[in-house]
Design a protein around this motif. Structure first.
Motif, mmCIF file in Angstrom:
data_model
loop_
_atom_site.group_PDB
_atom_site.id
_atom_site.type_symbol
_atom_site.label_atom_id
_atom_site.label_comp_id
_atom_site.label_asym_id
_atom_site.label_seq_id
_atom_site.Cartn_x
_atom_site.Cartn_y
_atom_site.Cartn_z
ATOM 1 N N ALA A 73 -50.737 33.338 34.424
ATOM 2 C CA ALA A 73 -49.432 32.699 34.270
ATOM 3 C C ALA A 73 -49.210 31.663 35.355
ATOM 4 O O ALA A 73 -49.738 31.780 36.456
ATOM 5 N N ALA A 74 -48.449 30.638 35.027
ATOM 6 C CA ALA A 74 -48.024 29.658 36.020
ATOM 7 C C ALA A 74 -46.792 30.226 36.712
ATOM 8 O O ALA A 74 -46.084 31.044 36.140
ATOM 9 N N PRO A 75 -46.436 29.837 37.933
ATOM 10 C CA PRO A 75 -47.193 28.861 38.719
ATOM 11 C C PRO A 75 -48.432 29.511 39.324
ATOM 12 O O PRO A 75 -48.454 30.691 39.621
ATOM 13 N N TYR A 76 -49.452 28.725 39.482
ATOM 14 C CA TYR A 76 -50.685 29.191 40.102
ATOM 15 C C TYR A 76 -51.085 28.192 41.169
ATOM 16 O O TYR A 76 -50.617 27.055 41.165
ATOM 17 N N PRO A 77 -51.953 28.599 42.091
ATOM 18 C CA PRO A 77 -52.364 27.681 43.155
ATOM 19 C C PRO A 77 -53.091 26.477 42.571
ATOM 20 O O PRO A 77 -54.015 26.617 41.785
ATOM 21 N N ASP A 78 -52.630 25.307 42.914
ATOM 22 C CA ASP A 78 -53.278 24.065 42.480
ATOM 23 C C ASP A 78 -54.635 23.981 43.172
ATOM 24 O O ASP A 78 -54.754 24.275 44.351
ATOM 25 N N PRO A 79 -55.712 23.599 42.465
ATOM 26 C CA PRO A 79 -57.028 23.579 43.107
ATOM 27 C C PRO A 79 -57.141 22.595 44.265
ATOM 28 O O PRO A 79 -58.060 22.685 45.063
ATOM 29 N N VAL A 80 -56.214 21.664 44.394
ATOM 30 C CA VAL A 80 -56.239 20.744 45.531
ATOM 31 C C VAL A 80 -55.382 21.296 46.670
ATOM 32 O O VAL A 80 -55.610 21.030 47.830
ATOM 33 N N TYR A 81 -54.411 22.101 46.353
ATOM 34 C CA TYR A 81 -53.517 22.685 47.338
ATOM 35 C C TYR A 81 -54.213 23.775 48.128
ATOM 36 O O TYR A 81 -54.884 24.627 47.546
ATOM 37 N N ARG A 82 -54.086 23.756 49.419
ATOM 38 C CA ARG A 82 -54.564 24.833 50.248
ATOM 39 C C ARG A 82 -53.390 25.335 51.065
ATOM 40 O O ARG A 82 -52.778 24.573 51.816
ATOM 41 N N PRO A 83 -53.058 26.616 50.945
ATOM 42 C CA PRO A 83 -51.934 27.146 51.726
ATOM 43 C C PRO A 83 -52.158 26.954 53.217
ATOM 44 O O PRO A 83 -53.299 26.908 53.672
ATOM 45 N N ARG A 84 -51.133 26.797 53.935
ATOM 46 C CA ARG A 84 -51.192 26.676 55.395
ATOM 47 C C ARG A 84 -50.439 27.846 56.001
ATOM 48 O O ARG A 84 -49.425 28.271 55.459
ATOM 49 N N PRO A 85 -50.912 28.359 57.136
ATOM 50 C CA PRO A 85 -50.224 29.509 57.766
ATOM 51 C C PRO A 85 -48.797 29.162 58.155
ATOM 52 O O PRO A 85 -48.431 28.051 58.299
ATOM 53 N N THR A 100 -59.940 29.695 57.208
ATOM 54 C CA THR A 100 -59.195 30.704 56.461
ATOM 55 C C THR A 100 -59.685 30.718 55.026
ATOM 56 O O THR A 100 -59.901 29.663 54.422
ATOM 57 N N LEU A 101 -59.879 31.917 54.513
ATOM 58 C CA LEU A 101 -60.264 32.141 53.121
ATOM 59 C C LEU A 101 -59.072 32.781 52.424
ATOM 60 O O LEU A 101 -58.578 33.819 52.864
ATOM 61 N N TRP A 102 -58.584 32.116 51.370
ATOM 62 C CA TRP A 102 -57.522 32.666 50.542
ATOM 63 C C TRP A 102 -58.146 33.110 49.234
ATOM 64 O O TRP A 102 -58.894 32.356 48.614
ATOM 65 N N LEU A 103 -57.839 34.324 48.810
ATOM 66 C CA LEU A 103 -58.298 34.846 47.532
ATOM 67 C C LEU A 103 -57.079 35.192 46.690
ATOM 68 O O LEU A 103 -56.090 35.717 47.207
ATOM 69 N N TYR A 104 -57.160 34.873 45.401
ATOM 70 C CA TYR A 104 -56.060 35.144 44.477
ATOM 71 C C TYR A 104 -56.570 35.951 43.294
ATOM 72 O O TYR A 104 -57.644 35.671 42.769
ATOM 73 N N ASP A 105 -55.768 36.927 42.869
ATOM 74 C CA ASP A 105 -56.086 37.621 41.632
ATOM 75 C C ASP A 105 -55.514 36.812 40.469
ATOM 76 O O ASP A 105 -54.894 35.758 40.669
ATOM 77 N N GLU A 109 -52.005 36.949 46.567
ATOM 78 C CA GLU A 109 -52.897 36.413 47.597
ATOM 79 C C GLU A 109 -53.391 37.464 48.575
ATOM 80 O O GLU A 109 -52.652 38.351 48.977
ATOM 81 N N LEU A 110 -54.660 37.315 48.955
ATOM 82 C CA LEU A 110 -55.233 37.989 50.121
ATOM 83 C C LEU A 110 -55.721 36.888 51.051
ATOM 84 O O LEU A 110 -56.266 35.882 50.589
ATOM 85 N N ARG A 111 -55.553 37.072 52.346
ATOM 86 C CA ARG A 111 -55.942 36.050 53.318
ATOM 87 C C ARG A 111 -56.865 36.661 54.361
ATOM 88 O O ARG A 111 -56.596 37.735 54.889
ATOM 89 N N PHE A 112 -57.963 35.944 54.641
ATOM 90 C CA PHE A 112 -58.930 36.353 55.652
ATOM 91 C C PHE A 112 -59.093 35.206 56.639
ATOM 92 O O PHE A 112 -59.459 34.102 56.230
ATOM 93 N N ARG A 113 -58.862 35.450 57.903
ATOM 94 C CA ARG A 113 -59.144 34.455 58.938
ATOM 95 C C ARG A 113 -60.548 34.756 59.451
ATOM 96 O O ARG A 113 -60.795 35.794 60.087
#
Length: 152
Positions: free
Chosen positions: A140-152, A76-81, A86-90
């Protein structure tokens, strides 16, 4: 953080499908500097034998454009503006990739075991083109932590 809808423009992420030629000897997928890519190809690289628990990405590009494929297995590829939407591509079909224009935060995860990704890029590697600090990228915060990866 909300979700965005996908629109096909040079500044928006979108799906991209490579042309393919089927034969009894296999299926050939290709890209060349014609209309099969939204940029002139400068660099291609792949990452193989990716463990299922791997987390990759955690950056944005200032100028580089990419198309990301998972040519073996799935991920899965997550993209953030910059606002954290979020945009998500499987990625699970080898000929179908995600076009990533500059200015989008990239996160990859949710890999199948021994996955392989292929990336086609508009520029040669240049460390100065990367934004790796989320505080520099997100407005602005909160933002995705670079270690965090969203899970479906």
């Amino acid at each position: 953080m909300g979700a965005l809808t996908m629109q096909s423009t040079p500044d928006r992420p979108s799906w991209l499908e490579l042309p393919e030629i089927e034969s009894p000897w296999g299926t050939l997928c290709y890209a060349q500097n014609d209309d099969s890519l939204p940029f002139t190809l400068a660099r291609t690289y792949f990452v193989r034998d990716i463990p299922a628990a791997a987390a990759r990405g955690g950056h944005s590009h200032r100028r580089n454009r990419e198309v990301v494929f998972c040519i073996h297995g799935a991920c899965t590829l997550w993209l953030y503006d910059r606002e954290g939407r979020e945009l998500r591509f499987r990625l699970e079909q080898p000929r179908r990739g995600a076009y990533v224009p500059p200015g989008w935060w990239v996160e990859l995860g949710d890999y199948s075991e021994a996955a392989m990704t292929l990336v086609m890029a508009s520029q040669n590697y240049d460390e100065a083109d990367y934004i790796r600090d989320p505080e520099e990228f997100f407005h602005a915060a909160p933002y995705p932590d670079p270690v965090y990866r969203p899970r479906p």
